[in-house]
Design an enzyme around this catalytic site. Structure first.
Site, PDB file in Angstrom:
ATOM      1  CE1 TYR A 260      -3.467   2.790   0.703  1.00  8.54           C
ATOM      2  CE2 TYR A 260      -1.979   3.455   2.463  1.00  8.54           C
ATOM      3  CZ  TYR A 260      -3.068   3.716   1.655  1.00  8.54           C
ATOM      4  OH  TYR A 260      -3.746   4.905   1.780  1.00  8.54           O
TER       5      TYR A 260
ATOM      6  CE  LYS B 180      -3.050   6.477  -1.754  1.00 10.71           C
ATOM      7  NZ  LYS B 180      -4.228   6.966  -2.537  1.00 10.71           N
TER       8      LYS B 180
END
Length: 327
Positions: free
Chosen positions: A141, A145
């Site tokens: 993640y 991102k």
């Protein structure tokens, strides 16, 4: 005004969509499964079937809008991450490039303070840069991102997209299904918690984060980033504080962060059999602090996040009610 909200069936995006509708705006909600957006449709939203990974499905929902809120993202830790890059990187590229091509007047993109890596509790500001390419990331993640923030959003802003980026911290509140909610449920069930003693988060109530998105659309300057995190609390201290609010009998044990990271290394060969929080990635992410100062957002947007003592009791009550058997 008419706004497109991606991720309108999710935690932050759902709150934002309902907030916009309550303010009298028209809302376009993009959903892979329109039936999941039925409550929003009943509330006045116009639902469009679409998929971030298929750019041709984005135009009908985006055409003619006054602004786009790109909130949708893949989020999980300690589980297979095959959807992370297609959603967080390519999906973001598809949304922002379509907005640029259609001449959308303003776009608000939901990034995260996780792009700053392990801040070790320092209250960094928007100028801080963590070189993930050299130093690595705690999770998929975080990695995806980071790429979306620095290698997709920023270049497109420089190319002319009127983009405002908001960076929330740890988001909690009623309706959450993240590991934070799991921790709160464990407290309510009086379970023993083993937590990394050196980890610090900025605790952000979901309604405040949704409000920050609207403020960013109304007042944010294109090309600017705004950290919209809440007040910082060490995880162990916050858990003990929440335990008191909940009237819980949970035992809370703080473990040194280096020990948690070492456990993550030992866990790696067994990842496929372990619960997500105890995988190598889950333990590595748990030993990472995500903190940032919201001073700029307070000053320029009027962002005013509530303290943990105000936001947490209704969250605990909602969790209790969600698990109360009905007769």
């Amino acid at each position: 005004m008419t706004y497109l909200v991606t991720g309108a069936t999710g935690f932050i995006g759902g709150r934002l969509a309902r907030r916009l509708l309550a303010a009298g705006h028209r809302v376009h909600a993009l959903a892979r499964h329109p039936e999941a957006a039925a409550p929003l449709e009943a509330g006045g939203a116009r639902v469009f079937r679409g998929d971030l990974t298929r750019p041709e499905t984005l135009r009908p929902a985006m055409d003619g809008v006054d602004g786009v809120f790109h909130v949708a993202a893949w989020y999980a830790v300690g589980v297979p991450a095959t959807a992370a890059e297609p959603t967080n990187v390519q999906g973001t590229r598809n949304v922002l490039e379509t907005a640029l091509a259609l001449g959308v007047p303003k776009v608000v993109y939901t990034s995260t303070v996780a792009v700053f890596g392990d801040t070790r509790g320092r209250m960094v500001d928007e100028s801080y840069f963590y070189d993930g390419r050299k130093l690595g990331w705690a999770s998929e993640y975080d990695r995806t991102k980071w790429i979306a923030h620095y290698e997709v959003a920023r270049p497109l802003a420089k190319a002319g997209l009127p983009l405002v980026t908001v960076l929330p911290g740890l988001v909690y509140g009623p309706g959450d299904h993240s590991p934070v909610a799991d921790l709160l449920r464990d407290l309510l069930r009086n379970r023993t918690l083993l937590l990394p003693a050196g980890t610090v988060y900025c605790w952000s109530h979901v309604d405040d984060v949704a409000a920050a998105h609207q403020l960013a659309m109304e007042k944010g300057q294109p090309g600017e980033d705004y950290i919209v995190a809440g007040e910082p609390h060490p995880l162990v201290a916050a858990a003990r504080r929440i335990r008191t609010m909940a009237g819980s009998r949970s035992r809370i044990v703080g473990l040194p962060n280096p020990a948690v990271r070492a456990m993550g290394l030992l866990a790696r060969p067994f990842d496929r059999w372990l619960p997500p929080r105890y995988t190598s990635e889950g333990l590595r992410a748990a030993a990472t602090s995500y903190t940032g100062s919201s001073a700029k957002a307070r000053r320029e947007l009027g962002y005013d996040p509530r303290p943990l003592d105000t936001g947490m009791p209704p969250t605990l009550e909602a969790l209790r009610n969600a698990h109360t058997p009905t007769r």
